[in-house]
Design a protein around this motif. Structure first.
Motif, PDB file in Angstrom:
ATOM      1  N   ASN A  27       0.825  -1.214   0.000  1.00 29.12           N
ATOM      2  CA  ASN A  27       0.000   0.000   0.000  1.00 29.12           C
ATOM      3  C   ASN A  27       0.856   1.259   0.000  1.00 29.12           C
ATOM      4  O   ASN A  27       0.567   2.216  -0.724  1.00 29.12           O
ATOM      5  N   TYR A  28       1.902   1.269   0.823  1.00 30.11           N
ATOM      6  CA  TYR A  28       2.800   2.420   0.846  1.00 30.11           C
ATOM      7  C   TYR A  28       3.394   2.665  -0.537  1.00 30.11           C
ATOM      8  O   TYR A  28       3.434   3.792  -1.025  1.00 30.11           O
ATOM      9  N   LEU A  29       3.884   1.599  -1.146  1.00 32.13           N
ATOM     10  CA  LEU A  29       4.527   1.721  -2.455  1.00 32.13           C
ATOM     11  C   LEU A  29       3.544   2.199  -3.523  1.00 32.13           C
ATOM     12  O   LEU A  29       3.871   3.078  -4.334  1.00 32.13           O
ATOM     13  N   GLU A  30       2.337   1.636  -3.504  1.00 31.11           N
ATOM     14  CA  GLU A  30       1.343   2.030  -4.506  1.00 31.11           C
ATOM     15  C   GLU A  30       0.949   3.490  -4.337  1.00 31.11           C
ATOM     16  O   GLU A  30       0.860   4.239  -5.317  1.00 31.11           O
ATOM     17  N   HIS A  31       0.713   3.908  -3.102  1.00 34.66           N
ATOM     18  CA  HIS A  31       0.343   5.303  -2.867  1.00 34.66           C
ATOM     19  C   HIS A  31       1.441   6.245  -3.379  1.00 34.66           C
ATOM     20  O   HIS A  31       1.154   7.258  -4.025  1.00 34.66           O
ATOM     21  N   ALA A  32       2.692   5.913  -3.111  1.00 36.01           N
ATOM     22  CA  ALA A  32       3.805   6.752  -3.564  1.00 36.01           C
ATOM     23  C   ALA A  32       3.869   6.801  -5.094  1.00 36.01           C
ATOM     24  O   ALA A  32       4.125   7.865  -5.673  1.00 36.01           O
ATOM     25  N   ARG A  33       3.625   5.671  -5.764  1.00 43.17           N
ATOM     26  CA  ARG A  33       3.618   5.671  -7.236  1.00 43.17           C
ATOM     27  C   ARG A  33       2.501   6.565  -7.770  1.00 43.17           C
ATOM     28  O   ARG A  33       2.696   7.335  -8.719  1.00 43.17           O
ATOM     29  N   HIS A  34       1.318   6.481  -7.161  1.00 43.22           N
ATOM     30  CA  HIS A  34       0.190   7.305  -7.604  1.00 43.22           C
ATOM     31  C   HIS A  34       0.483   8.789  -7.380  1.00 43.22           C
ATOM     32  O   HIS A  34       0.149   9.631  -8.223  1.00 43.22           O
ATOM     33  N   LYS A  86       7.454  -1.747 -21.247  1.00 42.58           N
ATOM     34  CA  LYS A  86       7.461  -1.920 -19.795  1.00 42.58           C
ATOM     35  C   LYS A  86       8.233  -0.796 -19.119  1.00 42.58           C
ATOM     36  O   LYS A  86       9.255  -0.338 -19.628  1.00 42.58           O
ATOM     37  N   PHE A  87       7.735  -0.400 -17.976  1.00 38.64           N
ATOM     38  CA  PHE A  87       8.411   0.599 -17.161  1.00 38.64           C
ATOM     39  C   PHE A  87       8.537   0.061 -15.744  1.00 38.64           C
ATOM     40  O   PHE A  87       7.883  -0.927 -15.389  1.00 38.64           O
ATOM     41  N   ALA A  88       9.391   0.689 -14.971  1.00 38.91           N
ATOM     42  CA  ALA A  88       9.604   0.232 -13.593  1.00 38.91           C
ATOM     43  C   ALA A  88       9.659   1.427 -12.654  1.00 38.91           C
ATOM     44  O   ALA A  88       9.972   2.547 -13.052  1.00 38.91           O
ATOM     45  N   PHE A  89       9.348   1.125 -11.408  1.00 41.64           N
ATOM     46  CA  PHE A  89       9.523   2.076 -10.332  1.00 41.64           C
ATOM     47  C   PHE A  89      10.489   1.438  -9.337  1.00 41.64           C
ATOM     48  O   PHE A  89      10.168   0.422  -8.731  1.00 41.64           O
ATOM     49  N   LYS A  90      11.667   2.004  -9.235  1.00 32.97           N
ATOM     50  CA  LYS A  90      12.598   1.576  -8.189  1.00 32.97           C
ATOM     51  C   LYS A  90      12.178   2.364  -6.945  1.00 32.97           C
ATOM     52  O   LYS A  90      12.091   3.593  -6.987  1.00 32.97           O
ATOM     53  N   GLN A  91      11.884   1.642  -5.857  1.00 36.07           N
ATOM     54  CA  GLN A  91      11.360   2.306  -4.677  1.00 36.07           C
ATOM     55  C   GLN A  91      12.118   1.887  -3.419  1.00 36.07           C
ATOM     56  O   GLN A  91      12.611   0.762  -3.334  1.00 36.07           O
ATOM     57  N   MET A  92      12.196   2.819  -2.480  1.00 37.93           N
ATOM     58  CA  MET A  92      12.828   2.564  -1.187  1.00 37.93           C
ATOM     59  C   MET A  92      11.943   3.124  -0.094  1.00 37.93           C
ATOM     60  O   MET A  92      11.386   4.215  -0.245  1.00 37.93           O
ATOM     61  N   VAL A  93      11.837   2.381   1.001  1.00 38.79           N
ATOM     62  CA  VAL A  93      11.192   2.886   2.214  1.00 38.79           C
ATOM     63  C   VAL A  93      12.329   3.216   3.173  1.00 38.79           C
ATOM     64  O   VAL A  93      13.149   2.348   3.491  1.00 38.79           O
ATOM     65  N   VAL A  94      12.370   4.483   3.613  1.00 38.06           N
ATOM     66  CA  VAL A  94      13.477   4.952   4.448  1.00 38.06           C
ATOM     67  C   VAL A  94      12.928   5.579   5.723  1.00 38.06           C
ATOM     68  O   VAL A  94      12.103   6.494   5.668  1.00 38.06           O
ATOM     69  N   ARG A  95      13.376   5.068   6.869  1.00 39.89           N
ATOM     70  CA  ARG A  95      12.976   5.644   8.159  1.00 39.89           C
ATOM     71  C   ARG A  95      13.688   6.978   8.325  1.00 39.89           C
ATOM     72  O   ARG A  95      14.904   7.080   8.138  1.00 39.89           O
ATOM     73  N   LYS A  96      12.939   8.007   8.695  1.00 40.92           N
ATOM     74  CA  LYS A  96      13.498   9.360   8.751  1.00 40.92           C
ATOM     75  C   LYS A  96      14.478   9.587   9.900  1.00 40.92           C
ATOM     76  O   LYS A  96      15.469  10.300   9.722  1.00 40.92           O
ATOM     77  N   CYS A  97      14.241   9.004  11.074  1.00 42.75           N
ATOM     78  CA  CYS A  97      15.063   9.334  12.241  1.00 42.75           C
ATOM     79  C   CYS A  97      16.526   8.972  12.066  1.00 42.75           C
ATOM     80  O   CYS A  97      17.401   9.608  12.655  1.00 42.75           O
ATOM     81  N   ASP A  98      16.817   7.967  11.234  1.00 43.16           N
ATOM     82  CA  ASP A  98      18.207   7.546  11.055  1.00 43.16           C
ATOM     83  C   ASP A  98      18.575   7.250   9.599  1.00 43.16           C
ATOM     84  O   ASP A  98      19.644   6.734   9.310  1.00 43.16           O
ATOM     85  N   ASP A  99      17.673   7.590   8.675  1.00 41.65           N
ATOM     86  CA  ASP A  99      17.884   7.348   7.242  1.00 41.65           C
ATOM     87  C   ASP A  99      18.175   5.883   6.919  1.00 41.65           C
ATOM     88  O   ASP A  99      18.855   5.568   5.941  1.00 41.65           O
ATOM     89  N   LYS A 100      17.644   4.989   7.738  1.00 37.27           N
ATOM     90  CA  LYS A 100      17.847   3.556   7.519  1.00 37.27           C
ATOM     91  C   LYS A 100      16.876   3.048   6.451  1.00 37.27           C
ATOM     92  O   LYS A 100      15.672   3.309   6.518  1.00 37.27           O
ATOM     93  N   VAL A 101      17.415   2.330   5.473  1.00 43.45           N
ATOM     94  CA  VAL A 101      16.573   1.724   4.433  1.00 43.45           C
ATOM     95  C   VAL A 101      15.861   0.527   5.048  1.00 43.45           C
ATOM     96  O   VAL A 101      16.494  -0.411   5.543  1.00 43.45           O
ATOM     97  N   MET A 102      14.545   0.565   4.997  1.00 41.54           N
ATOM     98  CA  MET A 102      13.728  -0.497   5.570  1.00 41.54           C
ATOM     99  C   MET A 102      13.322  -1.525   4.510  1.00 41.54           C
ATOM    100  O   MET A 102      13.110  -2.681   4.821  1.00 41.54           O
ATOM    101  N   LEU A 103      13.208  -1.057   3.266  1.00 35.57           N
ATOM    102  CA  LEU A 103      12.762  -1.934   2.189  1.00 35.57           C
ATOM    103  C   LEU A 103      13.244  -1.379   0.859  1.00 35.57           C
ATOM    104  O   LEU A 103      13.239  -0.161   0.648  1.00 35.57           O
ATOM    105  N   ASN A 104      13.664  -2.270  -0.014  1.00 36.78           N
ATOM    106  CA  ASN A 104      13.958  -1.935  -1.407  1.00 36.78           C
ATOM    107  C   ASN A 104      12.949  -2.678  -2.268  1.00 36.78           C
ATOM    108  O   ASN A 104      12.635  -3.848  -1.986  1.00 36.78           O
ATOM    109  N   ALA A 105      12.453  -2.002  -3.300  1.00 37.08           N
ATOM    110  CA  ALA A 105      11.462  -2.646  -4.160  1.00 37.08           C
ATOM    111  C   ALA A 105      11.689  -2.255  -5.611  1.00 37.08           C
ATOM    112  O   ALA A 105      12.208  -1.179  -5.910  1.00 37.08           O
ATOM    113  N   LEU A 106      11.269  -3.144  -6.480  1.00 36.51           N
ATOM    114  CA  LEU A 106      11.215  -2.874  -7.906  1.00 36.51           C
ATOM    115  C   LEU A 106       9.845  -3.333  -8.369  1.00 36.51           C
ATOM    116  O   LEU A 106       9.488  -4.514  -8.218  1.00 36.51           O
ATOM    117  N   VAL A 107       9.071  -2.384  -8.897  1.00 33.00           N
ATOM    118  CA  VAL A 107       7.720  -2.685  -9.358  1.00 33.00           C
ATOM    119  C   VAL A 107       7.685  -2.411 -10.855  1.00 33.00           C
ATOM    120  O   VAL A 107       7.966  -1.292 -11.296  1.00 33.00           O
TER     121      VAL A 107
END
Length: 132
Positions: A27-34, A86-107
């Protein structure tokens, strides 16, 4: 070009372990793409009305760490061209307090016409860099 959307974890998005449930990341990834598409002037609802449907054909997610209730984070979106249709969205979920990557995705996606045949309308085609 990298686009970012800010979020905050809501309690109900967490499972019995007290972490964000893996399915919520979709859901997070889809919302960001939209939001990315909207910021580029692409009206998702108008495309559908015109019988142009953007569809996901593949998702890859690498879970690195877990988000917790109340965590503030952002989802980064980087558009990429995969092939002519075909197209792709390279996506990352990053926690703000420490800039830690929580998830990497390719859609990976495409668009289909009213007959279900893949094609890329000009306004979608121009958003994605050519394949290397």
């Amino acid at each position: 070009m990298t686009f970012k959307v800010d979020f905050k974890v809501r309690d109900y998005e967490c499972d019995l372990q007290g972490i964000v449930n893996n399915s919520v990341y979709f859901n997070y990834l889809e919302h960001a793409r939209h939001e990315f598409l909207s910021a580029q002037g692409v009206d998702f609802a108008k495309l559908a009305k015109d019988k142009i449907n953007l569809v996901v054909i593949r998702s890859e997610m690498d879970y690195k760490h877990s988000l917790l209730p109340g965590d503030e984070f952002y989802v980064a979106v980087e558009p990429q061209r995969v092939s002519r249709l075909k197209f792709a969205f390279k996506q990352m979920v990053v926690r703000k307090c420490d800039d830690k990557v929580m998830l990497n995705a390719l859609v990976i996606g495409t668009s289909v016409n009213e007959k279900g045949r893949p094609f890329l309308p000009a306004q979608i085609d121009q958003l994605f860099k050519p394949a290397p």
